[in-house]
Write an enzyme that holds these catalytic residues in place. Structure first.
Site, short mmCIF file in Angstrom:
data_model
loop_
_atom_site.label_atom_id
_atom_site.label_comp_id
_atom_site.label_asym_id
_atom_site.label_seq_id
_atom_site.Cartn_x
_atom_site.Cartn_y
_atom_site.Cartn_z
N ASP A 10 0.83 -1.21 0.00
CA ASP A 10 0.00 0.00 0.00
C ASP A 10 0.86 1.26 0.00
OD1 ASP A 10 -2.20 1.67 0.02
OD2 ASP A 10 -2.42 1.62 2.20
N GLU A 45 0.73 -3.11 -5.09
CA GLU A 45 0.28 -1.75 -4.79
C GLU A 45 1.46 -0.84 -4.44
OE1 GLU A 45 -3.69 0.39 -2.98
OE2 GLU A 45 -3.19 -1.61 -2.24
N TYR A 129 -1.85 -8.20 -8.57
CA TYR A 129 -2.68 -7.34 -7.73
C TYR A 129 -4.03 -7.26 -8.43
CZ TYR A 129 -4.42 -3.13 -5.39
OH TYR A 129 -5.20 -2.21 -4.70
N ASP A 168 -2.22 -10.17 -3.92
CA ASP A 168 -3.48 -9.73 -3.34
C ASP A 168 -4.56 -10.04 -4.38
OD1 ASP A 168 -5.71 -8.40 -2.44
OD2 ASP A 168 -4.77 -6.41 -2.37
N ASN A 170 -7.78 -10.04 -3.75
CA ASN A 170 -9.00 -9.28 -3.46
C ASN A 170 -10.26 -10.13 -3.43
OD1 ASN A 170 -8.85 -6.46 -2.74
ND2 ASN A 170 -7.85 -6.08 -4.71
N ASP A 241 -5.00 -12.70 0.50
CA ASP A 241 -3.67 -12.81 -0.10
C ASP A 241 -3.31 -14.30 -0.15
OD1 ASP A 241 -2.53 -9.78 0.03
OD2 ASP A 241 -3.80 -10.22 1.77
N ASP A 266 -4.18 -3.28 7.64
CA ASP A 266 -4.10 -3.50 6.20
C ASP A 266 -3.55 -4.91 5.96
OD1 ASP A 266 -4.83 -2.28 3.70
OD2 ASP A 266 -2.72 -2.11 3.20
N HIS A 267 -2.73 -5.10 4.94
CA HIS A 267 -2.24 -6.44 4.60
C HIS A 267 -1.03 -6.83 5.45
CE1 HIS A 267 -4.53 -6.90 0.78
NE2 HIS A 267 -4.50 -5.57 0.82
#
Length: 276
Positions: A10, A45, A129, A168, A170, A241, A266-267
């Protein structure tokens, strides 16, 4: 034994150059990854400009990952600037041929820097991603098309040599992959359409290595939303992920798990060990 790590950072720029409290937490995660001494590190990202990492970025990266080659792709016009973007760092001495795939994705998805493929001697390594369906699911139809094309792309690679795909994605595939499935059936990342897209991908000959190693274990996630300050404390997370591998190499996997990212929401990074 190969060790591979994947992390949605991110914003690589923020992680490496910002003085914010969040950036400090991100750098603590980078310190952890440095200690892991992985052979290959996939980052999603990155949010870097079209020109990629600056000299300052490269110097900062070198303090964590000295002795690594770097492959990257950024978002290009007509896609938004400083959006998405992926990077792979791999140890010098590992010979790889890098390609930036175009899969015929809708909208500007092929130009958003969402995928890198590295061909190594014995396998393909794909860092992805996956596009988010977005607020109000406004990008869900395009996302569904992406999922279909991406699955076909991995399947084509798999005909030539085994594939390790990570990133990721999603999507939380099953109800056990998020803390609150009942209230999220219409949320981006847990719609029936996105889950079906992931099922279709696995059906092309791929294994979710985390489930392969751990079975139906619950309450282990890779992402906690930043909008709710207590999401990580309460473990109100999602597992979005993944490390996927070709079915025929699944039994060579010895480890597939999360790496602790401390207080940072977050991740969290994920790690795979495989004897190729």
């Amino acid at each position: 034994m190969l060790k591979l790590i994947s992390w949605n950072i991110d914003s690589l720029n923020a992680a490496l150059t910002s003085a914010s409290a969040r950036a400090v937490l991100s750098r603590a995660v980078l310190d952890t990854l440095k200690e892991e001494n992985a052979d290959i590190i996939a980052i999603q990202e990155t949010k870097l400009p079209v020109t990629g990492p600056s000299k300052k970025h490269l110097e900062a990266l070198k303090t964590y990952f000295e002795g690594y080659e770097i492959a990257w792709v950024s978002s290009n016009p007509p896609a938004k600037k400083g959006y998405a973007g992926t990077m792979v760092l791999y140890k010098e001495g590992l010979a790889a041929e890098t390609t930036i795939p175009r899969i015929g994705a809708p909208d500007t998805m092929d130009d958003e820097g969402r995928m890198l493929t590295l061909e190594f001697d014995k396998f393909y390594f794909v860092n992805v991603y996956t596009p988010n369906a977005g607020d109000g699911l406004k990008r869900l139809p395009e996302r569904q098309k992406w999922d279909e094309l991406y699955a076909d792309y991995l399947h084509e690679l798999d005909q030539k040599k085994p594939v390790i795909a990570c990133g990721d994605f999603n999507v939380a595939h099953k109800e056990i992959d998020l803390a609150h499935p009942k209230t999220n059936h219409m949320s981006a990342g847990f719609t029936d359409e996105e889950r079906a897209g992931f099922t279709n991908l696995l059906a092309k000959g791929f294994i979710d290595t985390f489930r392969h190693v751990h079975g139906d274990v619950t309450d282990i996630y890779s992402w906690w939303g930043q909008r709710i300050k207590t999401s990580k404390i309460n473990n109100s997370g999602w597992r979005i992920d993944y490390f996927l591998v070709s079915d025929r190499i699944k039994d060579l996997v010895s480890k597939s798990e999360m790496i602790d990212s401390g207080e940072r929401q977050d991740h969290t990074p994920i790690v795979l060990e495989i004897d190729l």
